[in-house]
Scaffold this active site. Structure first.
Site, PDB file in Angstrom:
ATOM      1  N   ASP A   1       0.787  -1.024   0.054  1.00  0.00           N
ATOM      2  CA  ASP A   1      -0.065   0.159  -0.028  1.00  0.00           C
ATOM      3  C   ASP A   1       0.901   1.210   0.065  1.00  0.00           C
ATOM      4  OD1 ASP A   1      -1.927   1.854   0.231  1.00  0.00           O
ATOM      5  OD2 ASP A   1      -2.545   1.351   2.208  1.00  0.00           O
TER       6      ASP A   1
ATOM      7  N   ALA B   1      -1.435   4.293 -10.520  1.00  0.00           N
ATOM      8  CA  ALA B   1      -1.773   5.392 -10.917  1.00  0.00           C
ATOM      9  C   ALA B   1      -3.231   5.343 -10.644  1.00  0.00           C
ATOM     10  CB  ALA B   1      -1.389   6.153 -12.249  1.00  0.00           C
TER      11      ALA B   1
ATOM     12  N   THR C   1      -6.262   6.549 -13.095  1.00  0.00           N
ATOM     13  CA  THR C   1      -6.322   7.072 -14.344  1.00  0.00           C
ATOM     14  C   THR C   1      -7.725   7.319 -14.777  1.00  0.00           C
ATOM     15  OG1 THR C   1      -6.364   4.772 -14.916  1.00  0.00           O
ATOM     16  CG2 THR C   1      -3.991   5.846 -15.004  1.00  0.00           C
TER      17      THR C   1
ATOM     18  N   TYR D   1       5.802   7.169 -13.631  1.00  0.00           N
ATOM     19  CA  TYR D   1       5.192   7.578 -14.844  1.00  0.00           C
ATOM     20  C   TYR D   1       4.173   8.565 -14.675  1.00  0.00           C
ATOM     21  CZ  TYR D   1       7.239   3.329 -17.121  1.00  0.00           C
ATOM     22  OH  TYR D   1       8.115   2.442 -17.413  1.00  0.00           O
TER      23      TYR D   1
ATOM     24  N   THR E   1       2.074  11.780 -17.240  1.00  0.00           N
ATOM     25  CA  THR E   1       1.048  12.121 -18.399  1.00  0.00           C
ATOM     26  C   THR E   1       1.414  13.538 -19.264  1.00  0.00           C
ATOM     27  OG1 THR E   1      -1.444  12.257 -18.814  1.00  0.00           O
ATOM     28  CG2 THR E   1      -0.675  12.976 -16.818  1.00  0.00           C
ATOM     29  N   ASP E   2       0.674  13.715 -20.313  1.00  0.00           N
ATOM     30  CA  ASP E   2       0.497  14.719 -21.301  1.00  0.00           C
ATOM     31  C   ASP E   2      -0.429  15.606 -20.455  1.00  0.00           C
ATOM     32  OD1 ASP E   2      -1.091  12.551 -21.717  1.00  0.00           O
ATOM     33  OD2 ASP E   2      -2.144  14.094 -23.123  1.00  0.00           O
TER      34      ASP E   2
ATOM     35  N   TYR F   1      -7.576  15.314 -12.568  1.00  0.00           N
ATOM     36  CA  TYR F   1      -6.490  14.365 -12.792  1.00  0.00           C
ATOM     37  C   TYR F   1      -5.162  14.846 -13.172  1.00  0.00           C
ATOM     38  CZ  TYR F   1      -3.795  10.764 -15.599  1.00  0.00           C
ATOM     39  OH  TYR F   1      -2.817  10.070 -16.255  1.00  0.00           O
TER      40      TYR F   1
ATOM     41  N   LYS G   1      -1.695  14.444 -11.043  1.00  0.00           N
ATOM     42  CA  LYS G   1      -0.357  13.763 -11.584  1.00  0.00           C
ATOM     43  C   LYS G   1       0.770  14.832 -11.597  1.00  0.00           C
ATOM     44  CE  LYS G   1       0.447  10.395 -13.338  1.00  0.00           C
ATOM     45  NZ  LYS G   1       0.784   9.081 -12.818  1.00  0.00           N
TER      46      LYS G   1
ATOM     47  N   TRP H   1      -1.770   9.162 -24.272  1.00  0.00           N
ATOM     48  CA  TRP H   1      -2.761   8.421 -24.811  1.00  0.00           C
ATOM     49  C   TRP H   1      -2.180   6.845 -24.944  1.00  0.00           C
ATOM     50  CZ3 TRP H   1      -4.670  10.628 -30.349  1.00  0.00           C
ATOM     51  CH2 TRP H   1      -4.882  12.007 -30.040  1.00  0.00           C
TER      52      TRP H   1
END
Length: 278
Positions: free
Chosen positions: A27, A51, A53, A90, A92-93, A122, A126, A147
């Site tokens: 966790d 994540a 998402t 990781y 994100t755009d 979101y 991030k 994507w």
């Protein structure tokens, strides 16, 4: 992404040893659990594939999205720093503003150092995770993808394949620009960066510039499905969370490492072949 890593490492001819931990046993929202697990496993590298998402869900469950995308990352970064472990994370755009006019400023896509300004919760969580990680450790590898599609979990390719089997026409937005990333390609390139001891921020996605409608048409074309794509605007296709109009990521930095971006149609072809055998 985690299952893609397991698949890649299991098929590897190298001598990489790994431990893949699920939420039930690790966790990451609990700082104490993170500390104890790192102490017990003593890894050289920790790869965070967890994540939240669900972009629309993040608007309604902001606390949970922040806990997984921000607080958990801070926990991992702090404990990795204390243990002298590299953290791979990781993102994100969606951390970028995604304005249509940005396409004129960044015709090849957002570079790694472009100004961030998310348009939905979101993206905000991030970005908060990215910033918390950088405050806690210098030994990190931050990979932004756009994507994302793969053999496992929910994604656009699998959704189109399902819809295409149920109907003969689908409506897809045609005013959001970007390029898909494929999990097998992301894992392969990330692995190279880890083995090369790279640190810092990198963008990984496919080569090309398309809309979601373009992507849908190519999916049906390659899959041999007779499905018409009705191109619509974001205004016509309402969602809970606002989506960026421009999501293209620059691949120049990753290409400078000798890692050539996969053409998006080739990446799609490989993914569809994998889905046939799964």
């Amino acid at each position: 992404m985690g299952k893609e890593w397991v698949r890649t490492l299991n098929q590897s001819s190298g001598d990489d040893s790994y431990v893949a931990l699920k939420h039930s046993s690790f966790d990451i929202t609990n700082r104490g659990v993170v500390r104890e697990t790192i102490k017990n496993e003593q890894p050289d590298v920790l790869i965070n594939c967890a994540a939240y998402t669900d972009v629309d869900g993040a608007e309604n469950d902001q606390e949970k999205a922040d806990l997984i995308n921000h607080v958990a990352v801070e926990n991992l970064a702090a404990e990795c720093a204390d243990a002298g472990i590299k953290l791979v994370h990781y993102s994100t755009d969606y951390v970028f503003p995604g304005k249509k006019e940005d396409e004129q400023i960044y015709p090849d896509g957002y570079p790694e150092n472009a100004e961030t300004d998310p348009v939905n919760h979101y993206g905000k969580t991030k970005l908060a995770g990215e910033e918390a990680m950088k405050l806690q450790t210098d030994d990190y590898l931050l990979i932004r993808v756009s994507w994302l599609c793969g053999s496992y979990g929910k994604n656009f390719v699998k959704t189109m394949m399902r819809l295409g089997s149920e109907r003969d026409e689908v409506s897809v937005v045609d005013d959001q620009v970007g390029s898909p990333a494929f999990t097998f390609d992301v894992v392969e390139k990330t692995r190279f960066l880890i083995q090369n001891n790279n640190s810092g921020t990198y963008h990984i996605s496919s080569e090309g510039r398309i809309t979601w409608a373009d992507f849908a048409e190519e999916i049906f074309e390659q899959a041999g499905m007779d499905v018409a794509v009705n191109r619509v605007t974001s205004e016509e296709f309402k969602t809970v969370a606002k989506r960026p109009a421009f999501s293209l990521l620059s691949k120049k930095k990753i290409a400078d490492e000798g890692l050539i971006p996969v053409p998006w149609k080739s990446g799609l072809s490989k993914l569809l072949n994998r889905l046939k055998t799964n």
